[in-house]
Design a protein around this motif. Structure first.
Motif, PDB file in Angstrom:
ATOM      1  N   HIS A   1     -29.986  27.295  69.699  1.00 54.94           N
ATOM      2  CA  HIS A   1     -29.874  26.174  70.652  1.00 54.94           C
ATOM      3  C   HIS A   1     -31.190  25.963  71.402  1.00 54.94           C
ATOM      4  O   HIS A   1     -31.615  24.832  71.636  1.00 54.94           O
ATOM      5  CB  HIS A   1     -28.728  26.446  71.645  1.00 54.94           C
ATOM      6  CG  HIS A   1     -27.369  26.380  71.022  1.00 54.94           C
ATOM      7  ND1 HIS A   1     -26.861  25.228  70.472  1.00 54.94           N
ATOM      8  CD2 HIS A   1     -26.414  27.322  70.836  1.00 54.94           C
ATOM      9  CE1 HIS A   1     -25.648  25.450  69.992  1.00 54.94           C
ATOM     10  NE2 HIS A   1     -25.351  26.722  70.190  1.00 54.94           N
TER      11      HIS A   1
ATOM     12  N   PHE B   1     -35.245  18.956  61.142  1.00 55.88           N
ATOM     13  CA  PHE B   1     -34.860  19.872  62.229  1.00 55.88           C
ATOM     14  C   PHE B   1     -33.344  19.903  62.408  1.00 55.88           C
ATOM     15  O   PHE B   1     -32.773  20.952  62.694  1.00 55.88           O
ATOM     16  CB  PHE B   1     -35.574  19.494  63.535  1.00 55.88           C
ATOM     17  CG  PHE B   1     -37.063  19.693  63.478  1.00 55.88           C
ATOM     18  CD1 PHE B   1     -37.600  20.889  63.000  1.00 55.88           C
ATOM     19  CD2 PHE B   1     -37.949  18.700  63.876  1.00 55.88           C
ATOM     20  CE1 PHE B   1     -38.978  21.084  62.931  1.00 55.88           C
ATOM     21  CE2 PHE B   1     -39.329  18.884  63.814  1.00 55.88           C
ATOM     22  CZ  PHE B   1     -39.837  20.078  63.328  1.00 55.88           C
ATOM     23  N   GLU B   2     -32.710  18.748  62.236  1.00 54.01           N
ATOM     24  CA  GLU B   2     -31.241  18.715  62.322  1.00 54.01           C
ATOM     25  C   GLU B   2     -30.613  19.633  61.267  1.00 54.01           C
ATOM     26  O   GLU B   2     -29.688  20.386  61.556  1.00 54.01           O
ATOM     27  CB  GLU B   2     -30.712  17.288  62.104  1.00 54.01           C
ATOM     28  CG  GLU B   2     -30.742  16.426  63.352  1.00 54.01           C
ATOM     29  CD  GLU B   2     -30.298  14.988  63.065  1.00 54.01           C
ATOM     30  OE1 GLU B   2     -30.425  14.162  63.975  1.00 54.01           O
ATOM     31  OE2 GLU B   2     -29.857  14.719  61.920  1.00 54.01           O
TER      32      GLU B   2
ATOM     33  N   GLU C   1     -33.640  24.224  69.169  1.00 53.78           N
ATOM     34  CA  GLU C   1     -33.332  22.791  69.057  1.00 53.78           C
ATOM     35  C   GLU C   1     -33.902  22.022  70.263  1.00 53.78           C
ATOM     36  O   GLU C   1     -34.529  20.972  70.101  1.00 53.78           O
ATOM     37  CB  GLU C   1     -31.812  22.607  68.973  1.00 53.78           C
ATOM     38  CG  GLU C   1     -31.393  21.163  68.784  1.00 53.78           C
ATOM     39  CD  GLU C   1     -29.885  21.019  68.611  1.00 53.78           C
ATOM     40  OE1 GLU C   1     -29.122  21.893  69.092  1.00 53.78           O
ATOM     41  OE2 GLU C   1     -29.473  20.028  67.977  1.00 53.78           O
ATOM     42  N   ARG C   2     -33.698  22.573  71.471  1.00 55.25           N
ATOM     43  CA  ARG C   2     -34.205  21.880  72.662  1.00 55.25           C
ATOM     44  C   ARG C   2     -35.735  21.842  72.690  1.00 55.25           C
ATOM     45  O   ARG C   2     -36.339  20.824  73.022  1.00 55.25           O
ATOM     46  CB  ARG C   2     -33.688  22.576  73.936  1.00 55.25           C
ATOM     47  CG  ARG C   2     -32.201  22.364  74.184  1.00 55.25           C
ATOM     48  CD  ARG C   2     -31.809  22.845  75.590  1.00 55.25           C
ATOM     49  NE  ARG C   2     -31.999  24.275  75.769  1.00 55.25           N
ATOM     50  CZ  ARG C   2     -31.068  25.198  75.547  1.00 55.25           C
ATOM     51  NH1 ARG C   2     -29.867  24.844  75.117  1.00 55.25           N
ATOM     52  NH2 ARG C   2     -31.327  26.477  75.743  1.00 55.25           N
TER      53      ARG C   2
ATOM     54  N   TRP D   1     -38.871  29.498  64.474  1.00 53.70           N
ATOM     55  CA  TRP D   1     -37.624  29.465  63.715  1.00 53.70           C
ATOM     56  C   TRP D   1     -37.302  30.849  63.144  1.00 53.70           C
ATOM     57  O   TRP D   1     -36.187  31.360  63.279  1.00 53.70           O
ATOM     58  CB  TRP D   1     -37.691  28.438  62.584  1.00 53.70           C
ATOM     59  CG  TRP D   1     -36.459  28.507  61.748  1.00 53.70           C
ATOM     60  CD1 TRP D   1     -36.326  29.076  60.521  1.00 53.70           C
ATOM     61  CD2 TRP D   1     -35.165  28.057  62.131  1.00 53.70           C
ATOM     62  NE1 TRP D   1     -35.018  29.003  60.110  1.00 53.70           N
ATOM     63  CE2 TRP D   1     -34.279  28.387  61.085  1.00 53.70           C
ATOM     64  CE3 TRP D   1     -34.655  27.408  63.264  1.00 53.70           C
ATOM     65  CZ2 TRP D   1     -32.925  28.090  61.132  1.00 53.70           C
ATOM     66  CZ3 TRP D   1     -33.309  27.122  63.308  1.00 53.70           C
ATOM     67  CH2 TRP D   1     -32.460  27.454  62.254  1.00 53.70           C
TER      68      TRP D   1
ATOM     69  N   VAL E   1     -31.254  23.332  62.160  1.00 50.39           N
ATOM     70  CA  VAL E   1     -30.385  23.803  63.238  1.00 50.39           C
ATOM     71  C   VAL E   1     -28.954  23.984  62.728  1.00 50.39           C
ATOM     72  O   VAL E   1     -28.286  24.977  63.047  1.00 50.39           O
ATOM     73  CB  VAL E   1     -30.441  22.838  64.450  1.00 50.39           C
ATOM     74  CG1 VAL E   1     -29.330  23.130  65.442  1.00 50.39           C
ATOM     75  CG2 VAL E   1     -31.806  22.960  65.143  1.00 50.39           C
TER      76      VAL E   1
END
Lengths: 196, 196
Positions: free
Chosen positions: A185, A91-92, A188-189, A168, A95
Motif C-alpha cells: 500500500h 503500477f496497477e 502504491e501511494r 518494489w 500492486v
C-alpha cells in the motif's frame, strides 16, 4: 499409444513447471529439492530428469516464465497507448499482484536475488536479466511520458526507475517477512506521488 | 585449568558467531548448515550445541547482532545533532556499507526476508523487527527534520521512510544478483533528491 504416453509426459512436465513456480517462490532455491517438486507435482518418481537437466535448469526456466508474466514489454509498446497510461496500468498490475501474493511469498525475483548468487550463477543471471530489462523499460517509459509533457517530476528517469524497481523488490520481501501488505500500500501511494 | 577451558570455549563461541554473520549473509539460512558453520569457524566438531540451541537460535542472534550494527537508535537521538544531520550521516554510513558489501552479499536482512518466512518464523520475526524499527526511526527523524524547517519535501514521512528502507533492501539484492554497485550509487543520488 505413443501419442497417449507423450500427452501424459507433457502433462507431467507442465505440472513440474507449475510446482516449481509455486515452490521456488515460497521456499527459495536451496530450500526446494527435486523431491519436493516431484511430490508437489504428483509426478511419478524418477521422471524429473526426463524433462529437466537439473533443478538449476528448471529454476532458470521458472525465472524466465515468471519474468514474462510481468509483461515488461508493454511498458515500451506504443500500441499500448500513451506512456503515462502504460505506466499507470503497469503500477496497477504490479500492486494487484503484490496484494494477492506478497504477504505470503514476496516477489520471486527479489527472493532469489538475495539467495541464489552464492549457489547458482545461472539462476542469478536470469534474475539479473529480469531486473535489468524491467529497469530499462521503466526508464524508457518515464522518459517518453516526460517528453510528451505528461509528467511534472524532475527526478532523473534512470535513477527513478531503479529506485521504483528496488522499492518494489524490497517492499515485497518486507511484506513476506512481516506477513503484512502495508509495504505494498505504501508503494502504491509513493509511486502515485513520484510519477506525476 | 577451568579458566583456560572457559576462555577457549568463549573463543569458539565467538568464532561460530562470526562465521554465522558471514555465512548466513552470503549463502542464506537454508544454504548454511551447522557443519558449514563449524568448518568456517575452525571449531572442534560436536561443539556447536554446547554454545547454541540450534541453527535457528544462532540465526536469530545473528540477525539481532547485524541489526545493531546499523545503529538505528542514533537516528532519533537528539544528542547526535539536528535530525537533518543525523539523516545525512545515516545515509552516508548506509551507502558506505553497501559499497563494501552489497555486490557480493546484498543486505543480510533483505536476503533473509525473502528466504526464511517459509522455513523459520523465529528468524522471520527477528528480520521483521529490524525492518519495523528502522522504518519507525527513519519516519521519526524525517518528521523531526521537517518540523525544524530543514527539509522542503512534502512527501509523507511514513511512506517516504518505508520507500527508502525498501529501496535499500531491493537495491542490495539487485546489487547481489548483478554483482554491480550501480543500485547503491543510484540509491545515494535518489535519497539526496528525495530527502532535501
Amino acid at each position: 499409444m505413443a501419442r497417449r504416453i507423450s500427452a501424459a509426459s507433457a502433462d507431467t512436465k507442465r505440472r513440474l513447471a507449475d510446482a516449481a513456480l509455486d515452490q521456488f517462490h515460497l521456499k527459495g532455491y536451496v530450500g526446494t529439492s527435486v523431491q519436493d517438486l516431484v511430490a508437489a507435482a504428483g509426478a511419478p518418481k524418477g521422471t524429473f530428469y526426463n524433462h529437466f537437466a537439473s533443478k538449476e535448469d528448471l529454476a532458470v526456466q521458472t525465472v524466465r516464465r515468471y519474468s514474462d508474466t510481468f509483461r515488461v514489454g508493454t511498458l515500451t509498446d506504443p500500441a499500448a497507448g500513451p506512456a503515462v497510461e502504460r505506466l499507470r496500468r503497469h503500477f496497477e498490475a504490479l500492486v494487484a499482484t503484490g496484494l494477492s501474493k506478497a504477504a505470503q511469498r514476496g516477489c520471486m525475483i527479489a527472493n532469489l536475488a538475495g539467495e541464489v548468487p552464492a549457489h547458482s550463477p545461472a539462476v542469478a543471471a536470469a534474475v539479473a536479466e529480469h531486473l535489468e530489462k524491467w529497469t530499462a523499460a521503466l526508464t524508457s517509459a518515464l522518459d517518453e511520458a516526460k517528453q510528451a509533457g505528461d509528467l511534472k517530476t524532475d527526478l532523473p528517469s534512470p535513477d527513478l526507475a531503479e529506485f521504483i524497481v528496488n522499492a518494489w523488490q524490497g517492499g515485497a520481501v518486507h511484506a513476506k517477512a512481516t506477513g503484512s501488505l502495508k509495504p505494498v500500500h505504501s508503494f502504491e501511494r509513493m509511486v502515485a506521488l513520484l510519477v506525476r
